[in-house]
Design an enzyme around this catalytic site. Structure first.
Site, PDB file in Angstrom:
ATOM      1  N   HIS A  54       1.031  -1.278  -0.302  1.00 18.97           N
ATOM      2  CA  HIS A  54      -0.283   0.370  -0.049  1.00 18.97           C
ATOM      3  C   HIS A  54       1.080   0.988   0.350  1.00 18.97           C
ATOM      4  O   HIS A  54       2.035   0.974  -0.058  1.00 18.97           O
ATOM      5  CB  HIS A  54      -1.152   0.095   1.409  1.00 18.97           C
ATOM      6  CG  HIS A  54      -0.472   0.590   2.228  1.00 18.97           C
ATOM      7  ND1 HIS A  54       0.481  -1.171   2.925  1.00 18.97           N
ATOM      8  CD2 HIS A  54      -0.176   0.905   3.934  1.00 18.97           C
ATOM      9  CE1 HIS A  54       0.562  -0.748   3.925  1.00 18.97           C
ATOM     10  NE2 HIS A  54       0.284   0.682   4.006  1.00 18.97           N
ATOM     11  N   HIS A  56       1.648   4.027   2.165  1.00 21.59           N
ATOM     12  CA  HIS A  56       1.990   4.755   2.814  1.00 21.59           C
ATOM     13  C   HIS A  56       3.047   5.056   3.452  1.00 21.59           C
ATOM     14  O   HIS A  56       3.787   3.902   2.479  1.00 21.59           O
ATOM     15  CB  HIS A  56       0.748   4.149   4.538  1.00 21.59           C
ATOM     16  CG  HIS A  56      -0.242   4.390   5.032  1.00 21.59           C
ATOM     17  ND1 HIS A  56      -0.791   3.437   5.496  1.00 21.59           N
ATOM     18  CD2 HIS A  56      -1.038   5.796   3.903  1.00 21.59           C
ATOM     19  CE1 HIS A  56      -2.136   3.813   6.018  1.00 21.59           C
ATOM     20  NE2 HIS A  56      -2.191   5.571   5.183  1.00 21.59           N
ATOM     21  N   ASP A  58       5.642   4.509   5.366  1.00 25.55           N
ATOM     22  CA  ASP A  58       6.270   3.748   6.166  1.00 25.55           C
ATOM     23  C   ASP A  58       6.618   2.314   5.165  1.00 25.55           C
ATOM     24  O   ASP A  58       7.107   1.382   6.028  1.00 25.55           O
ATOM     25  CB  ASP A  58       5.579   3.549   7.941  1.00 25.55           C
ATOM     26  CG  ASP A  58       4.213   2.999   7.653  1.00 25.55           C
ATOM     27  OD1 ASP A  58       3.577   3.141   6.786  1.00 25.55           O
ATOM     28  OD2 ASP A  58       4.018   2.371   8.612  1.00 25.55           O
ATOM     29  N   HIS A  59       5.821   2.668   4.747  1.00 22.93           N
ATOM     30  CA  HIS A  59       5.446   1.160   3.532  1.00 22.93           C
ATOM     31  C   HIS A  59       6.646   1.433   1.803  1.00 22.93           C
ATOM     32  O   HIS A  59       6.873   0.467   0.570  1.00 22.93           O
ATOM     33  CB  HIS A  59       4.298   1.001   3.103  1.00 22.93           C
ATOM     34  CG  HIS A  59       3.810  -0.061   4.446  1.00 22.93           C
ATOM     35  ND1 HIS A  59       4.244  -1.288   4.818  1.00 22.93           N
ATOM     36  CD2 HIS A  59       3.552   0.182   5.817  1.00 22.93           C
ATOM     37  CE1 HIS A  59       3.805  -1.317   6.131  1.00 22.93           C
ATOM     38  NE2 HIS A  59       3.136  -0.324   6.496  1.00 22.93           N
ATOM     39  N   HIS A 112      -7.505  -0.956   5.000  1.00 22.03           N
ATOM     40  CA  HIS A 112      -6.377  -0.085   6.344  1.00 22.03           C
ATOM     41  C   HIS A 112      -6.677   1.122   5.072  1.00 22.03           C
ATOM     42  O   HIS A 112      -6.883   2.210   5.482  1.00 22.03           O
ATOM     43  CB  HIS A 112      -5.565  -0.813   6.072  1.00 22.03           C
ATOM     44  CG  HIS A 112      -4.435  -0.083   6.763  1.00 22.03           C
ATOM     45  ND1 HIS A 112      -4.156   0.141   7.809  1.00 22.03           N
ATOM     46  CD2 HIS A 112      -2.997   0.123   6.016  1.00 22.03           C
ATOM     47  CE1 HIS A 112      -2.643   1.258   8.231  1.00 22.03           C
ATOM     48  NE2 HIS A 112      -2.231   0.869   7.291  1.00 22.03           N
ATOM     49  N   ASP A 131      -0.253  -4.828   5.983  1.00 21.93           N
ATOM     50  CA  ASP A 131      -0.368  -3.277   7.549  1.00 21.93           C
ATOM     51  C   ASP A 131      -2.683  -4.238   7.510  1.00 21.93           C
ATOM     52  O   ASP A 131      -3.379  -3.588   8.358  1.00 21.93           O
ATOM     53  CB  ASP A 131      -0.946  -2.042   7.506  1.00 21.93           C
ATOM     54  CG  ASP A 131       0.376  -1.891   7.597  1.00 21.93           C
ATOM     55  OD1 ASP A 131       1.442  -2.536   8.077  1.00 21.93           O
ATOM     56  OD2 ASP A 131       0.776  -0.473   7.882  1.00 21.93           O
ATOM     57  N   HIS A 169       4.003  -4.775  10.812  1.00 20.01           N
ATOM     58  CA  HIS A 169       5.209  -4.252  11.860  1.00 20.01           C
ATOM     59  C   HIS A 169       5.384  -5.730  12.855  1.00 20.01           C
ATOM     60  O   HIS A 169       4.675  -6.372  13.355  1.00 20.01           O
ATOM     61  CB  HIS A 169       4.001  -3.002  12.282  1.00 20.01           C
ATOM     62  CG  HIS A 169       3.822  -1.874  11.319  1.00 20.01           C
ATOM     63  ND1 HIS A 169       4.899  -1.111  12.124  1.00 20.01           N
ATOM     64  CD2 HIS A 169       2.906  -1.749  10.601  1.00 20.01           C
ATOM     65  CE1 HIS A 169       4.312  -0.103  10.573  1.00 20.01           C
ATOM     66  NE2 HIS A 169       3.291  -0.369   9.689  1.00 20.01           N
TER      67      HIS A 169
END
Length: 239
Positions: A54, A56, A58-59, A112, A131, A169
């Site tokens: 996805h 985001h 942090d990915h 998400h 996530d 995570h």
């Protein structure tokens, strides 16, 4: 196929999927470039593909630096064309993405985010869930709906029980506390928590889990219907 689990940022995991016969590799959700580069140089492998579950940051935070350095291709969901930096290959739900010796079925699993996907390497019984599904938990619902997330989890629940779950995570211990409160008589959950604590004491990842373990212990996968799932998700948001 070897998988290197790479810790990134505070509690993210990226994954290097290495074809042992060619030393070619994919990386899943590189939140930052340096830890990925360090492992690539140490292992002397050839990074060819970036797989994003996805959009985001942090990915995808390491996408551009890795692409520039290794000239690799970025793969993501078709509807995230304008949200994943420099995406090259757009994939669709139920498509089988195949390059070199890598072969993965794509599942669109929104909730998400609206464009969230999973990469299921079905021949190796491994799925990268980003996530959406965590060990003993599931992702917060940011862009989608409770129904979408519930349905997405049900897609994963139908896979073979020996499927290994690689999530985005290291949330497992914290997730276990919520599961224990809401499923206090679950002996298998208690046993899993002890194993989780042992791994963390040794500074080891609690990932991968197996779908079998998650079906036995993950309170969100054990929810019988949308109403009970939605209540659990609300409770977890305020836990």
């Amino acid at each position: 196929m070897d998988i290197e689990i790479i810790k990134c940022l505070k509690d993210n995991y990226s994954y290097l999927i290495i074809d042992k016969s060619t030393q070619g590799a994919c990386v899943v959700d590189p939140s930052e470039a340096k830890p990925i580069i360090d492992t690539i140089e140490q292992k002397k492998i050839n990074l060819k593909y970036i797989l994003n579950t996805h959009h985001h940051y942090d990915h995808v935070g390491g996408n551009l630096e890795l692409k520039k350095k290794y000239n690799c291709e970025i793969i993501g969901y078709k509807d995230d064309k304008y949200r994943i930096p420099e995406i090259d290959i757009l994939v669709e739900n139920n498509e089988v993405w195949k390059r070199d010796n890598f072969e993965s079925k794509i599942y669109h699993i929104p909730g998400h985010t609206t464009g969230h996907i999973a990469f299921h390497f079905f021949k190796e019984n491994k799925i990268f869930t980003g996530d959406t599904l965590f060990s003993l938990g599931c992702g917060r619902i940011f862009e989608g709906t409770y129904e979408q997330m519930f349905n997405s989890l049900n897609i994963i629940k139908k896979l073979p029980k020996n499927t290994e779950i690689y999530c985005g995570h290291e949330y497992t211990l914290q997730n276990s506390k919520f599961c224990k409160i809401n499923d206090p008589k679950n002996i298998k959950l208690k046993n899993k928590i002890e194993k989780i604590k042992e791994k963390l004491k040794k500074n080891l990842p609690t990932i991968p889990s197996t779908l079998s373990e998650e079906l036995e212990c993950n309170i969100f996968l054990r929810a019988k219907d949308l109403e009970s799932f939605s209540k659990l998700r609300d409770l977890k948001d305020n836990f």
